[in-house]
Scaffold this motif. Structure first.
Motif, PDB file in Angstrom:
ATOM      1  N   GLY A  30       0.807  -1.217   0.000  1.00  0.00           N
ATOM      2  CA  GLY A  30       0.000   0.000   0.000  1.00  0.00           C
ATOM      3  C   GLY A  30       0.838   1.264   0.000  1.00  0.00           C
ATOM      4  O   GLY A  30       0.372   2.325  -0.447  1.00  0.00           O
ATOM      5  N   MET A  31       2.088   1.181   0.466  1.00  0.00           N
ATOM      6  CA  MET A  31       2.967   2.348   0.501  1.00  0.00           C
ATOM      7  C   MET A  31       3.424   2.762  -0.898  1.00  0.00           C
ATOM      8  O   MET A  31       3.925   3.867  -1.089  1.00  0.00           O
ATOM      9  CB  MET A  31       4.195   2.060   1.378  1.00  0.00           C
ATOM     10  CG  MET A  31       3.869   1.685   2.808  1.00  0.00           C
ATOM     11  SD  MET A  31       2.817   2.894   3.632  1.00  0.00           S
ATOM     12  CE  MET A  31       3.803   4.371   3.508  1.00  0.00           C
ATOM     13  N   PHE A  32       3.265   1.885  -1.889  1.00  0.00           N
ATOM     14  CA  PHE A  32       3.694   2.190  -3.257  1.00  0.00           C
ATOM     15  C   PHE A  32       2.566   2.779  -4.098  1.00  0.00           C
ATOM     16  O   PHE A  32       2.783   3.168  -5.247  1.00  0.00           O
ATOM     17  CB  PHE A  32       4.227   0.913  -3.928  1.00  0.00           C
ATOM     18  CG  PHE A  32       5.435   0.337  -3.257  1.00  0.00           C
ATOM     19  CD1 PHE A  32       6.706   0.718  -3.643  1.00  0.00           C
ATOM     20  CD2 PHE A  32       5.313  -0.589  -2.224  1.00  0.00           C
ATOM     21  CE1 PHE A  32       7.835   0.190  -3.023  1.00  0.00           C
ATOM     22  CE2 PHE A  32       6.429  -1.126  -1.599  1.00  0.00           C
ATOM     23  CZ  PHE A  32       7.693  -0.730  -1.991  1.00  0.00           C
ATOM     24  N   GLN A  33       1.367   2.846  -3.534  1.00  0.00           N
ATOM     25  CA  GLN A  33       0.199   3.318  -4.263  1.00  0.00           C
ATOM     26  C   GLN A  33       0.418   4.726  -4.838  1.00  0.00           C
ATOM     27  O   GLN A  33       0.231   4.985  -6.034  1.00  0.00           O
ATOM     28  CB  GLN A  33      -1.014   3.320  -3.330  1.00  0.00           C
ATOM     29  CG  GLN A  33      -2.326   3.710  -3.955  1.00  0.00           C
ATOM     30  CD  GLN A  33      -2.996   2.577  -4.673  1.00  0.00           C
ATOM     31  OE1 GLN A  33      -3.047   2.581  -5.893  1.00  0.00           O
ATOM     32  NE2 GLN A  33      -3.492   1.588  -3.943  1.00  0.00           N
ATOM     33  N   LEU A  49      -5.600  -2.492  -9.341  1.00  0.00           N
ATOM     34  CA  LEU A  49      -5.903  -3.738 -10.052  1.00  0.00           C
ATOM     35  C   LEU A  49      -4.713  -4.690 -10.001  1.00  0.00           C
ATOM     36  O   LEU A  49      -4.891  -5.912  -9.882  1.00  0.00           O
ATOM     37  CB  LEU A  49      -6.281  -3.440 -11.502  1.00  0.00           C
ATOM     38  CG  LEU A  49      -6.644  -4.659 -12.361  1.00  0.00           C
ATOM     39  CD1 LEU A  49      -7.803  -5.434 -11.743  1.00  0.00           C
ATOM     40  CD2 LEU A  49      -6.981  -4.227 -13.779  1.00  0.00           C
ATOM     41  N   ALA A  50      -3.484  -4.155 -10.080  1.00  0.00           N
ATOM     42  CA  ALA A  50      -2.296  -5.005  -9.986  1.00  0.00           C
ATOM     43  C   ALA A  50      -2.254  -5.728  -8.649  1.00  0.00           C
ATOM     44  O   ALA A  50      -2.015  -6.946  -8.591  1.00  0.00           O
ATOM     45  CB  ALA A  50      -1.030  -4.159 -10.180  1.00  0.00           C
ATOM     46  N   ILE A  51      -2.502  -5.003  -7.569  1.00  0.00           N
ATOM     47  CA  ILE A  51      -2.495  -5.624  -6.234  1.00  0.00           C
ATOM     48  C   ILE A  51      -3.690  -6.563  -6.082  1.00  0.00           C
ATOM     49  O   ILE A  51      -3.594  -7.610  -5.428  1.00  0.00           O
ATOM     50  CB  ILE A  51      -2.494  -4.546  -5.143  1.00  0.00           C
ATOM     51  CG1 ILE A  51      -1.272  -3.636  -5.295  1.00  0.00           C
ATOM     52  CG2 ILE A  51      -2.484  -5.177  -3.759  1.00  0.00           C
ATOM     53  CD1 ILE A  51       0.056  -4.362  -5.288  1.00  0.00           C
ATOM     54  N   ALA A  52      -4.827  -6.196  -6.679  1.00  0.00           N
ATOM     55  CA  ALA A  52      -5.990  -7.078  -6.631  1.00  0.00           C
ATOM     56  C   ALA A  52      -5.706  -8.394  -7.347  1.00  0.00           C
ATOM     57  O   ALA A  52      -6.057  -9.477  -6.856  1.00  0.00           O
ATOM     58  CB  ALA A  52      -7.196  -6.377  -7.260  1.00  0.00           C
ATOM     59  N   LEU A 104       2.759  -9.308 -13.935  1.00  0.00           N
ATOM     60  CA  LEU A 104       3.813  -9.768 -13.032  1.00  0.00           C
ATOM     61  C   LEU A 104       3.281 -10.048 -11.633  1.00  0.00           C
ATOM     62  O   LEU A 104       3.853 -10.872 -10.906  1.00  0.00           O
ATOM     63  CB  LEU A 104       4.927  -8.727 -12.973  1.00  0.00           C
ATOM     64  CG  LEU A 104       5.786  -8.613 -14.241  1.00  0.00           C
ATOM     65  CD1 LEU A 104       6.694  -7.392 -14.168  1.00  0.00           C
ATOM     66  CD2 LEU A 104       6.614  -9.876 -14.451  1.00  0.00           C
ATOM     67  N   GLU A 105       2.200  -9.380 -11.251  1.00  0.00           N
ATOM     68  CA  GLU A 105       1.653  -9.610  -9.918  1.00  0.00           C
ATOM     69  C   GLU A 105       1.046 -11.003  -9.784  1.00  0.00           C
ATOM     70  O   GLU A 105       0.811 -11.473  -8.665  1.00  0.00           O
ATOM     71  CB  GLU A 105       0.634  -8.539  -9.561  1.00  0.00           C
ATOM     72  CG  GLU A 105       1.244  -7.161  -9.354  1.00  0.00           C
ATOM     73  CD  GLU A 105       2.454  -7.197  -8.445  1.00  0.00           C
ATOM     74  OE1 GLU A 105       2.301  -7.550  -7.258  1.00  0.00           O
ATOM     75  OE2 GLU A 105       3.558  -6.870  -8.914  1.00  0.00           O
ATOM     76  N   VAL A 106       0.770 -11.672 -10.907  1.00  0.00           N
ATOM     77  CA  VAL A 106       0.358 -13.080 -10.839  1.00  0.00           C
ATOM     78  C   VAL A 106       1.496 -13.911 -10.254  1.00  0.00           C
ATOM     79  O   VAL A 106       1.289 -14.780  -9.391  1.00  0.00           O
ATOM     80  CB  VAL A 106      -0.033 -13.596 -12.239  1.00  0.00           C
ATOM     81  CG1 VAL A 106      -0.323 -15.089 -12.194  1.00  0.00           C
ATOM     82  CG2 VAL A 106      -1.242 -12.835 -12.768  1.00  0.00           C
ATOM     83  N   TRP A 369      -9.476  -3.851  -5.708  1.00  0.00           N
ATOM     84  CA  TRP A 369      -9.843  -3.278  -7.003  1.00  0.00           C
ATOM     85  C   TRP A 369     -10.971  -2.255  -6.877  1.00  0.00           C
ATOM     86  O   TRP A 369     -10.896  -1.157  -7.447  1.00  0.00           O
ATOM     87  CB  TRP A 369     -10.258  -4.395  -7.962  1.00  0.00           C
ATOM     88  CG  TRP A 369     -10.755  -3.830  -9.274  1.00  0.00           C
ATOM     89  CD1 TRP A 369     -10.022  -3.210 -10.238  1.00  0.00           C
ATOM     90  CD2 TRP A 369     -12.110  -3.826  -9.724  1.00  0.00           C
ATOM     91  NE1 TRP A 369     -10.833  -2.820 -11.274  1.00  0.00           N
ATOM     92  CE2 TRP A 369     -12.122  -3.181 -10.989  1.00  0.00           C
ATOM     93  CE3 TRP A 369     -13.318  -4.300  -9.193  1.00  0.00           C
ATOM     94  CZ2 TRP A 369     -13.292  -2.999 -11.718  1.00  0.00           C
ATOM     95  CZ3 TRP A 369     -14.479  -4.127  -9.926  1.00  0.00           C
ATOM     96  CH2 TRP A 369     -14.453  -3.490 -11.164  1.00  0.00           C
ATOM     97  N   LEU A 370     -12.030  -2.598  -6.122  1.00  0.00           N
ATOM     98  CA  LEU A 370     -13.119  -1.645  -5.942  1.00  0.00           C
ATOM     99  C   LEU A 370     -12.639  -0.379  -5.243  1.00  0.00           C
ATOM    100  O   LEU A 370     -13.119   0.717  -5.540  1.00  0.00           O
ATOM    101  CB  LEU A 370     -14.248  -2.286  -5.123  1.00  0.00           C
ATOM    102  CG  LEU A 370     -15.220  -3.197  -5.873  1.00  0.00           C
ATOM    103  CD1 LEU A 370     -16.234  -3.787  -4.897  1.00  0.00           C
ATOM    104  CD2 LEU A 370     -15.936  -2.427  -6.981  1.00  0.00           C
TER     105      LEU A 370
END
Length: 417
Positions: A30-33, A49-52, A104-106, A369-370
Motif C-alpha cells: 500500500g505504501m507504493f500506491q 488492479l495489480a495488487i488485486a 507480473l503480480e500473478v 480493485w473496488l
C-alpha cells in the motif's frame, strides 16, 4: 513434558519466521500506491488492479501449493514459492505499463501462496499436538503480523532514500531469506500416489457437498475484502482524508509529522495489535466453539468499521481504529484453519484450507480493485468502506449455522485381486 506435547517446536519457529518475512513485504504494498501513480500518472485503479490480481493469484495458488506440499513435501512448495515471489518483485521494478505490472503480480501472488498461510499453517498444524494445535496456529498467524509491524515503515524509510523500483529489488532479495529456515520444517512427509488417488478426491468431493464447508468458504470472503482494502488503500486514505497532525503533539514527538507517515504507522499498529489478537484467538479456539468466536469477531469488525467512517477522521481515531481492527485482523485465521482441521482432519488440511482461502482472496481482489475504481469515480473511499461494513455483517451471520463436528470418511474401498 514429552517432545510431542511441546508448544515451541522447530517447525513452529521456522514456519513463523517464514510467515514473518512473507507478510512484512506483502503488508508494505500500500505504501507504493502514491509513488507509482505519481511517476506514471496512472489512475488509482491501475495499481489497485495489480495488487488485486496479486491477491487473486495468491488465492488461486493456495490450494495448488497445498496439494503440491502434500504430494512432494513442504520444502519444495516453499522453495518454489520463494523463487516466484522474489522474481516477481524484481521484475515488477522494471514494469512501465499497467498491463505489465498486473501480469507480473500473478507471479508475486503465487509466490506469496507458496510461502504463506496455506502451506505453513498445515505444516504447523500437523506437527502440533491436539492440545496445542489451536494455540500454535495462533502463534504462527501472529508471526505474520509481527512482519506487518515493520514492513510498511521499512518501505516508508526506504522510499525516502531510493526509488520505488530499487525498493522492490531490495524486497526481492529479502524474500529469499525464507529459504534459510527450511531445515526447521522437517521432512514434510509427502503423500504417496496411492494415498492421493484414493483419498484427496473423496475428501474434496465430501467437503464441497457439505453445507458447513460452503458456509466457512463463503464467510471467509469478507475477511479478505476488509484486509485487502485496508492493506492496499488505508495508507493513501489516511494521507488524503485524515485531519492534520498537531505540530507539538505526541505523534510529532515520535517523528510522525505527516499523514503519509501516519498511514505507514497505522499498518504497523494493526500488525502490532494482531500479534496479541491472533495468539489470544488461538488460545480461545481450544476452549470455546470456533464458529461462535468467528461470528463475534466479524460482528466487532463491523461495529468498528461503521464507527470509524461515521466520525471525523483524525489522527486519534486512526490510532484507535488501527488498534481495534488489529486485534481482530488475523484472529479469524487460526480459528478458520483450526475449524477446517477439526472437521476434516489434518491429512489434507493444506488443500482444504487452501480452497477456503481462495474465497478470502476473491474478497481481497474485490476490496483492492473496488477501492481504486470507486476512488477514481467518487474521489474518496467512503462507498467502498460501507461495502466492507455490509460484508462483515454477512459473515457474522453465516458462521452461526456451521456444524462444528468432525466428519469421518469411510475407508477407501479395496480392490479385489
Amino acid at each position: 513434558m514429552t517432545p510431542q506435547a511441546r508448544l515451541f517446536t522447530p517447525v513452529l519457529i521456522g514456519g513463523s519466521l517464514i510467515l514473518l518475512i512473507n507478510f512484512a513485504l506483502r503488508a508494505s504494498f500500500g505504501m507504493f500506491q502514491i509513488p507509482i501513480g505519481e511517476e506514471f500518472g496512472w489512475p488509482r485503479a491501475e495499481f489497485s488492479l495489480a495488487i488485486a490480481i496479486q491477491n487473486l493469484a495468491w488465492g488461486i495458488g493456495q490450494p495448488i501449493f497445498g496439494a503440491l506440499a502434500e504430494r512432494w513435501g513442504d520444502r519444495w512448495a516453499v522453495i518454489l514459492g520463494a523463487i516466484l515471489y522474489s522474481a516477481g518483485l524484481i521484475l515488477t521494478a522494471f514494469a512501465t505499463s499497467p498491463a505489465t505490472m498486473q501480469m507480473l503480480e500473478v507471479m508475486v501472488g503465487f509466490g506469496i501462496a507458496g510461502t504463506g498461510f496455506g502451506v505453513i499453517l498445515a505444516v504447523v498444524g500437523r506437527a502440533a499436538s491436539d492440545e496445542n494445535r489451536s494455540l500454535a496456529l495462533g502463534i504462527a498467524t501472529a508471526a505474520g503480523s509481527a512482519g506487518q509491524v515493520f514492513g510498511a515503515p521499512l518501505a516508508e524509510i526506504l522510499l525516502a532514500f531510493y526509488s520505488w523500483q530499487a525498493v522492490f529489488i531490495i524486497f526481492g532479495v529479502i524474500v529469499l531469506g525464507c529459504l534459510a529456515f527450511l531445515p526447521m520444517l522437517g521432512d514434510g512427509k509427502p503423500a504417496t500416489r496411492t494415498e492421493l488417488e484414493e483419498s484427496l478426491g473423496r475428501v474434496l468431493s465430501r467437503a464441497f457437498r457439505d453445507p458447513s464447508y460452503l458456509m466457512i468458504f463463503t464467510g471467509f470472503f469478507s475477511c479478505g475484502y476488509q484486509l485487502g482494502f485496508i492493506t492496499a488503500h488505508f495508507p493513501a486514505m489516511i494521507a488524503e482524508m485524515c485531519g492534520p497532525i498537531a505540530p507539538g503533539g505526541i505523534l510529532a514527538g515520535l517523528g510522525i509529522s505527516t499523514t503519509s507517515a501516519l498511514g505507514a504507522a497505522a499498518i504497523s499498529l494493526i500488525g502490532l495489535a494482531n500479534i496479541a489478537g491472533a495468539i489470544y484467538a488461538g488460545w480461545l479456539g481450544k476452549r470455546y466453539t470456533k464458529k461462535y468466536l468467528l461470528a463475534g469477531i466479524y460482528t466487532l469488525r463491523t461495529i468498528a468499521a461503521a464507527a470509524f467512517i461515521l466520525t471525523p477522521i483524525t489522527p486519534a481515531t486512526v490510532i484507535v481504529f488501527s488498534l481495534v481492527m488489529g486485534a481482530l485482523w488475523l484472529a479469524t485465521v487460526p480459528l478458520t484453519s483450526g475449524l477446517v482441521a477439526h472437521i476434516y482432519g489434518l491429512r489434507y488440511m493444506g488443500t482444504l484450507y487452501g480452497f477456503v482461502f481462495l474465497s478470502h482472496q476473491i474478497g481481497s481482489f474485490l476490496g483492492v480493485w473496488l477501492g481504486g475504481w470507486l476512488y477514481d469515480v467518487y474521489g474518496d473511499y467512503t462507498l467502498v468502506w460501507w461495502v466492507g461494513v455490509g460484508v462483515g455483517a454477512f459473515s457474522a451471520l453465516i458462521h452461526l449455522p456451521v456444524r462444528e463436528a468432525p466428519i469421518r470418511l469411510a475407508p477407501a474401498p479395496t480392490v479385489a485381486s
